[in-house]
Enzyme design. Sequence first.
Site, PDB file in Angstrom:
ATOM      1  N   GLY A 134      28.091  26.789   3.048  1.00 36.52           N
ATOM      2  CA  GLY A 134      27.983  27.666   4.308  1.00 36.52           C
ATOM      3  C   GLY A 134      27.509  25.915   4.550  1.00 36.52           C
ATOM      4  O   GLY A 134      26.822  25.342   4.353  1.00 36.52           O
ATOM      5  N   CYS A 135      27.149  26.519   6.631  1.00 38.90           N
ATOM      6  CA  CYS A 135      26.942  25.098   7.423  1.00 38.90           C
ATOM      7  C   CYS A 135      25.162  25.427   6.986  1.00 38.90           C
ATOM      8  O   CYS A 135      25.209  23.982   6.976  1.00 38.90           O
ATOM      9  CB  CYS A 135      27.247  25.742   8.584  1.00 38.90           C
ATOM     10  SG  CYS A 135      26.743  27.700   9.060  1.00 38.90           S
ATOM     11  N   PHE A 136      24.953  26.045   7.419  1.00 37.53           N
ATOM     12  CA  PHE A 136      23.600  25.980   6.982  1.00 37.53           C
ATOM     13  C   PHE A 136      23.377  25.356   5.508  1.00 37.53           C
ATOM     14  O   PHE A 136      21.751  24.757   5.053  1.00 37.53           O
ATOM     15  CB  PHE A 136      22.667  27.380   7.671  1.00 37.53           C
ATOM     16  CG  PHE A 136      22.392  27.802   8.667  1.00 37.53           C
ATOM     17  CD1 PHE A 136      21.651  27.052   9.312  1.00 37.53           C
ATOM     18  CD2 PHE A 136      22.180  28.649   8.717  1.00 37.53           C
ATOM     19  CE1 PHE A 136      20.681  27.427  10.538  1.00 37.53           C
ATOM     20  CE2 PHE A 136      21.723  29.150  10.945  1.00 37.53           C
ATOM     21  CZ  PHE A 136      20.874  28.239  11.283  1.00 37.53           C
TER      22      PHE A 136
END
EC number: 1.2.1.38
Length: 325
Positions: A134-136
Amino acid sequence: MINVGIIGGSGYTAGELIRILMYHPNVKIDFVYSTTNAGKPLSVAHHDLMGDIEMNFTDVINPDVNVVFLCLGHGKSISFLQENQFAGHTKIIDLGNDFRLNKDAHFEGKDFIYGLPELNKSDIKKANYIANPGCFATAIQLALLPLAKNNLLNNDVHINATTGSTGAGVGLSDTSHFSWRNNNMSHYKAFEHQHLGEISESLVQLQDDFESDLLFIPNRGDFPRGIFATLYTLSDDSLEQLVAKYEEFYKNEPFVTVTTTNINMKQVVQTNKCIISLLKKGNRVLITSVIDNLTKGASGQAIQNMNLMFGLEETTGLHLKPSGF
């Protein structure tokens, strides 16, 4: 040439994949699958591609491609793979969250490797199936992995991170309309964001006794792309000692830069870079991590994984210039 298929072709991550892959020296885009736009030019959904690529969306897959990127909504990759069969040699890179956690990594005889290259590079090189982070999770893990490697995560970690509106996808919602998001800021899923699970599993991979709390406040920013994350925890190491440990950890990682200067998001937007800044005040260490949520946080990292899986230099096709201004 690597023949590539893209599933869920009208979304932001698919658009970013197309933009990068159409200039990748070792790639041919075979098809871009979208049931809502089948038969229409790619530029109908991705306006910036007008004049750059002559290809239409399709609702028919080629099951014999070398690699397929799944750019579907979270939870939809499993159902798509159950309904559509690919050749045994086809590698799969899922940009959703269906296979990221250890409990979900085994699916119908396929073993998905968690695709954070700075953590699992040797496994990625041998993998046929990748769960893209995921990006976070990418920004936060890159900020913390060197501490975990040195068994220094022994206190709670306070995390505040702000993401651009593209992180919410192309679908409209109450919090993605321009009139709401512009000149505005809010947090959501405080202390319970879905990326915490994959972050914790990666930290335990390096520091098996890690059990401190990750106190994460995700924020919505009034900009389209990028993540600006600040984290702080306690450490007895000096700033010089911490910098040395971070530089040692990332010495062979081409997309991660460590600094003690103040950094900003535009240094990385539209690139596959992560820049990490360290600051020490008393016994508190502040770690700032900036990435582009669509590139290093999604499509760029997926291509980095593809490069590793096919034996290419991992930076191939990813020498991208930041927006700057």
